[in-house]
Design a protein around this motif. Sequence first.
Motif, PDB file in Angstrom:
ATOM      1  N   LYS A 242      43.832  -7.836  18.448  1.00 35.87           N
ATOM      2  CA  LYS A 242      45.530  -8.978  18.636  1.00 35.87           C
ATOM      3  C   LYS A 242      45.595 -10.162  18.201  1.00 35.87           C
ATOM      4  O   LYS A 242      46.336 -10.323  17.370  1.00 35.87           O
ATOM      5  CB  LYS A 242      46.313  -8.172  19.906  1.00 35.87           C
ATOM      6  CG  LYS A 242      46.413  -7.014  20.658  1.00 35.87           C
ATOM      7  CD  LYS A 242      48.032  -6.592  19.442  1.00 35.87           C
ATOM      8  CE  LYS A 242      47.751  -5.680  19.629  1.00 35.87           C
ATOM      9  NZ  LYS A 242      49.106  -5.450  17.924  1.00 35.87           N
ATOM     10  N   ILE A 243      44.179 -10.339  18.947  1.00 40.09           N
ATOM     11  CA  ILE A 243      44.730 -12.516  18.068  1.00 40.09           C
ATOM     12  C   ILE A 243      44.166 -12.380  16.883  1.00 40.09           C
ATOM     13  O   ILE A 243      44.866 -13.474  16.600  1.00 40.09           O
ATOM     14  CB  ILE A 243      43.008 -13.088  19.087  1.00 40.09           C
ATOM     15  CG1 ILE A 243      43.564 -13.023  20.757  1.00 40.09           C
ATOM     16  CG2 ILE A 243      42.707 -13.803  18.504  1.00 40.09           C
ATOM     17  CD1 ILE A 243      42.558 -13.355  21.665  1.00 40.09           C
TER      18      ILE A 243
ATOM     19  N   PRO B 111      39.282  -8.835  29.888  1.00 43.24           N
ATOM     20  CA  PRO B 111      40.442  -8.950  28.463  1.00 43.24           C
ATOM     21  C   PRO B 111      40.847  -7.304  28.807  1.00 43.24           C
ATOM     22  O   PRO B 111      40.563  -6.401  28.891  1.00 43.24           O
ATOM     23  CB  PRO B 111      39.282  -9.311  27.560  1.00 43.24           C
ATOM     24  CG  PRO B 111      38.051  -9.110  28.294  1.00 43.24           C
ATOM     25  CD  PRO B 111      38.273  -9.263  29.740  1.00 43.24           C
ATOM     26  N   LYS B 112      42.019  -7.525  28.274  1.00 41.98           N
ATOM     27  CA  LYS B 112      43.072  -6.391  27.455  1.00 41.98           C
ATOM     28  C   LYS B 112      43.798  -6.603  27.464  1.00 41.98           C
ATOM     29  O   LYS B 112      45.028  -8.094  27.146  1.00 41.98           O
ATOM     30  CB  LYS B 112      43.480  -5.534  29.279  1.00 41.98           C
ATOM     31  CG  LYS B 112      44.487  -6.162  30.479  1.00 41.98           C
ATOM     32  CD  LYS B 112      44.242  -5.226  31.480  1.00 41.98           C
ATOM     33  CE  LYS B 112      46.202  -4.643  31.022  1.00 41.98           C
ATOM     34  NZ  LYS B 112      46.280  -3.536  32.122  1.00 41.98           N
ATOM     35  N   THR B 113      44.913  -5.830  27.277  1.00 41.51           N
ATOM     36  CA  THR B 113      45.801  -6.029  25.962  1.00 41.51           C
ATOM     37  C   THR B 113      47.306  -5.590  27.011  1.00 41.51           C
ATOM     38  O   THR B 113      47.195  -4.774  27.425  1.00 41.51           O
ATOM     39  CB  THR B 113      46.203  -5.024  24.615  1.00 41.51           C
ATOM     40  OG1 THR B 113      46.229  -4.021  24.771  1.00 41.51           O
ATOM     41  CG2 THR B 113      45.517  -6.077  23.998  1.00 41.51           C
TER      42      THR B 113
ATOM     43  N   MET C 162      49.950  -8.013  23.852  1.00 37.39           N
ATOM     44  CA  MET C 162      49.883  -9.498  23.997  1.00 37.39           C
ATOM     45  C   MET C 162      47.969  -9.820  24.615  1.00 37.39           C
ATOM     46  O   MET C 162      47.808  -8.958  25.546  1.00 37.39           O
ATOM     47  CB  MET C 162      50.441 -10.261  25.289  1.00 37.39           C
ATOM     48  CG  MET C 162      51.957 -10.283  24.628  1.00 37.39           C
ATOM     49  SD  MET C 162      53.101 -11.677  25.437  1.00 37.39           S
ATOM     50  CE  MET C 162      53.328 -10.484  26.719  1.00 37.39           C
ATOM     51  N   PRO C 163      47.337 -10.382  24.684  1.00 38.99           N
ATOM     52  CA  PRO C 163      45.730 -11.189  24.947  1.00 38.99           C
ATOM     53  C   PRO C 163      46.213 -11.057  26.984  1.00 38.99           C
ATOM     54  O   PRO C 163      47.079 -11.936  27.116  1.00 38.99           O
ATOM     55  CB  PRO C 163      45.387 -11.891  24.740  1.00 38.99           C
ATOM     56  CG  PRO C 163      45.883 -12.107  23.255  1.00 38.99           C
ATOM     57  CD  PRO C 163      47.293 -11.429  23.295  1.00 38.99           C
ATOM     58  N   ALA C 164      46.350 -10.106  27.239  1.00 41.89           N
ATOM     59  CA  ALA C 164      45.721 -10.669  28.888  1.00 41.89           C
ATOM     60  C   ALA C 164      44.842 -10.166  29.828  1.00 41.89           C
ATOM     61  O   ALA C 164      43.314  -9.932  29.081  1.00 41.89           O
ATOM     62  CB  ALA C 164      47.131  -9.826  29.483  1.00 41.89           C
TER      63      ALA C 164
ATOM     64  N   GLN D 245      50.993 -15.492  25.828  1.00 43.68           N
ATOM     65  CA  GLN D 245      52.318 -15.352  24.590  1.00 43.68           C
ATOM     66  C   GLN D 245      52.197 -15.616  23.403  1.00 43.68           C
ATOM     67  O   GLN D 245      52.965 -17.164  23.685  1.00 43.68           O
ATOM     68  CB  GLN D 245      54.326 -14.662  25.624  1.00 43.68           C
ATOM     69  CG  GLN D 245      54.718 -14.800  24.606  1.00 43.68           C
ATOM     70  CD  GLN D 245      55.945 -14.544  25.594  1.00 43.68           C
ATOM     71  OE1 GLN D 245      55.893 -13.793  26.544  1.00 43.68           O
ATOM     72  NE2 GLN D 245      57.208 -15.401  25.147  1.00 43.68           N
ATOM     73  N   PRO D 246      52.350 -15.179  22.331  1.00 39.78           N
ATOM     74  CA  PRO D 246      52.142 -15.924  21.301  1.00 39.78           C
ATOM     75  C   PRO D 246      53.829 -15.728  20.170  1.00 39.78           C
ATOM     76  O   PRO D 246      54.611 -15.364  20.936  1.00 39.78           O
ATOM     77  CB  PRO D 246      51.642 -15.267  20.090  1.00 39.78           C
ATOM     78  CG  PRO D 246      51.213 -14.180  20.196  1.00 39.78           C
ATOM     79  CD  PRO D 246      51.733 -14.018  21.944  1.00 39.78           C
ATOM     80  N   ALA D 247      53.599 -18.129  20.199  1.00 38.21           N
ATOM     81  CA  ALA D 247      55.592 -17.554  20.305  1.00 38.21           C
ATOM     82  C   ALA D 247      56.184 -16.826  19.279  1.00 38.21           C
ATOM     83  O   ALA D 247      56.734 -16.570  19.178  1.00 38.21           O
ATOM     84  CB  ALA D 247      55.611 -18.833  19.565  1.00 38.21           C
TER      85      ALA D 247
END
Length: 137
Positions: free
Chosen positions: A35-36, A63-65, A69-71, A84-86
Amino acid sequence: MTDKNTFSDFEREAMKERAGELRKTKNTEADVLDKISEMPADEAKIAIEIHQLVKKIAPELKPKTWYSMPAYANDNGKVVLFFQPATKFKARYSTLGFNDTASLDEGAFWPTAFAIKEITPAVRQQLSVLIGKSIQK
Protein backbone atom coordinates in the motif's frame (compact mmCIF):
# COMPACT_ATOMS: atom_id res chain seq x y z
CA MET A 1 -32.45 0.13 2.66
CA THR A 2 -29.61 2.63 2.27
CA ASP A 3 -29.77 5.23 -0.48
CA LYS A 4 -26.77 4.74 -2.81
CA ASN A 5 -26.02 8.47 -2.57
CA THR A 6 -25.63 8.32 1.21
CA PHE A 7 -21.91 7.51 0.92
CA SER A 8 -19.32 9.28 -1.20
CA ASP A 9 -17.39 7.40 -3.87
CA PHE A 10 -14.34 7.47 -1.56
CA GLU A 11 -16.32 5.99 1.32
CA ARG A 12 -17.81 3.24 -0.85
CA GLU A 13 -14.34 2.36 -2.15
CA ALA A 14 -12.92 2.28 1.40
CA MET A 15 -15.73 -0.05 2.48
CA LYS A 16 -15.05 -2.39 -0.47
CA GLU A 17 -11.35 -2.43 0.37
CA ARG A 18 -12.09 -3.15 4.03
CA ALA A 19 -14.38 -6.03 3.09
CA GLY A 20 -11.57 -7.48 0.98
CA GLU A 21 -9.15 -7.14 3.90
CA LEU A 22 -11.56 -9.01 6.17
CA ARG A 23 -11.86 -11.86 3.64
CA LYS A 24 -8.09 -12.36 3.56
CA THR A 25 -6.76 -15.01 5.89
CA LYS A 26 -3.61 -12.97 6.53
CA ASN A 27 -3.02 -9.25 6.50
CA THR A 28 0.71 -8.72 6.85
CA GLU A 29 3.55 -6.24 6.80
CA ALA A 30 3.98 -7.04 3.09
CA ASP A 31 0.42 -5.79 2.49
CA VAL A 32 1.27 -2.54 4.31
CA LEU A 33 4.45 -2.07 2.29
CA ASP A 34 2.50 -2.73 -0.93
CA LYS A 35 0.00 0.00 0.00
CA ILE A 36 2.83 2.39 0.82
CA SER A 37 4.48 1.65 -2.54
CA GLU A 38 1.25 2.72 -4.30
CA MET A 39 1.33 6.18 -2.68
CA PRO A 40 2.79 9.31 -4.24
CA ALA A 41 6.44 9.74 -3.21
CA ASP A 42 5.84 12.46 -0.60
CA GLU A 43 3.15 10.42 1.17
CA ALA A 44 5.14 7.19 0.87
CA LYS A 45 8.10 8.90 2.54
CA ILE A 46 5.93 9.86 5.53
CA ALA A 47 4.28 6.43 5.68
CA ILE A 48 7.57 4.53 5.61
CA GLU A 49 9.00 6.79 8.32
CA ILE A 50 5.96 6.07 10.51
CA HIS A 51 6.31 2.37 9.72
CA GLN A 52 9.94 2.37 10.82
CA LEU A 53 9.15 4.31 13.99
CA VAL A 54 6.38 1.90 14.96
CA LYS A 55 8.66 -1.09 14.38
CA LYS A 56 11.33 0.51 16.58
CA ILE A 57 9.17 1.98 19.36
CA ALA A 58 6.21 -0.42 19.44
CA PRO A 59 7.35 -3.71 17.90
CA GLU A 60 4.43 -5.47 19.60
CA LEU A 61 2.03 -3.70 17.22
CA LYS A 62 1.34 -5.73 14.10
CA PRO A 63 1.30 -4.00 10.70
CA LYS A 64 -1.87 -4.52 8.68
CA THR A 65 -3.99 -2.65 6.20
CA TRP A 66 -7.17 -1.06 7.50
CA TYR A 67 -9.57 0.50 5.00
CA SER A 68 -6.63 0.20 2.61
CA MET A 69 -4.40 2.34 4.83
CA PRO A 70 -1.25 1.34 6.72
CA ALA A 71 -2.25 0.54 10.29
CA TYR A 72 -0.80 -1.06 13.41
CA ALA A 73 -2.84 -3.32 15.68
CA ASN A 74 -2.50 -4.75 19.16
CA ASP A 75 -2.53 -8.48 19.99
CA ASN A 76 -6.35 -8.49 19.88
CA GLY A 77 -6.22 -7.27 16.28
CA LYS A 78 -7.63 -3.85 17.18
CA VAL A 79 -6.04 -0.95 15.30
CA VAL A 80 -4.15 1.41 17.58
CA LEU A 81 -2.86 3.84 14.95
CA PHE A 82 -3.08 4.37 11.21
CA PHE A 83 -1.74 6.60 8.45
CA GLN A 84 -4.27 8.23 6.15
CA PRO A 85 -2.66 9.61 3.00
CA ALA A 86 -4.09 12.90 1.76
CA THR A 87 -4.74 11.52 -1.71
CA LYS A 88 -7.03 8.80 -0.35
CA PHE A 89 -9.81 11.32 0.33
CA LYS A 90 -8.41 14.24 -1.70
CA ALA A 91 -7.58 16.04 1.53
CA ARG A 92 -5.20 18.92 2.06
CA TYR A 93 -2.88 16.92 4.29
CA SER A 94 -2.16 13.38 5.45
CA THR A 95 -2.98 12.36 9.00
CA LEU A 96 -1.74 10.01 11.66
CA GLY A 97 -4.80 8.81 13.53
CA PHE A 98 -5.22 6.97 16.80
CA ASN A 99 -8.20 4.80 17.70
CA ASP A 100 -9.67 4.46 21.17
CA THR A 101 -7.31 1.56 21.90
CA ALA A 102 -4.45 4.10 22.03
CA SER A 103 -3.58 5.48 25.45
CA LEU A 104 -3.49 9.17 24.55
CA ASP A 105 -6.01 10.26 27.20
CA GLU A 106 -5.27 13.62 28.82
CA GLY A 107 -8.05 14.75 31.12
CA ALA A 108 -11.38 15.35 29.40
CA PHE A 109 -10.09 16.48 25.97
CA TRP A 110 -7.26 15.33 23.68
CA PRO A 111 -6.45 15.02 19.97
CA THR A 112 -6.69 11.67 18.19
CA ALA A 113 -5.49 12.73 14.73
CA PHE A 114 -2.51 14.78 13.66
CA ALA A 115 -1.89 16.45 10.30
CA ILE A 116 1.45 15.65 8.69
CA LYS A 117 2.87 17.46 5.68
CA GLU A 118 6.48 16.32 6.04
CA ILE A 119 8.83 14.55 8.42
CA THR A 120 11.31 16.86 10.12
CA PRO A 121 13.46 16.04 13.16
CA ALA A 122 10.91 17.81 15.39
CA VAL A 123 8.00 15.92 13.82
CA ARG A 124 9.91 12.64 14.15
CA GLN A 125 10.38 13.35 17.86
CA GLN A 126 6.69 14.16 18.36
CA LEU A 127 5.68 11.01 16.46
CA SER A 128 8.00 8.94 18.64
CA VAL A 129 6.38 10.30 21.79
CA LEU A 130 2.85 9.70 20.48
CA ILE A 131 3.61 6.17 19.30
CA GLY A 132 5.21 5.33 22.64
CA LYS A 133 2.33 6.82 24.58
CA SER A 134 -0.26 5.02 22.43
CA ILE A 135 0.87 1.60 23.71
CA GLN A 136 1.12 2.45 27.40
CA LYS A 137 -1.30 0.50 29.52
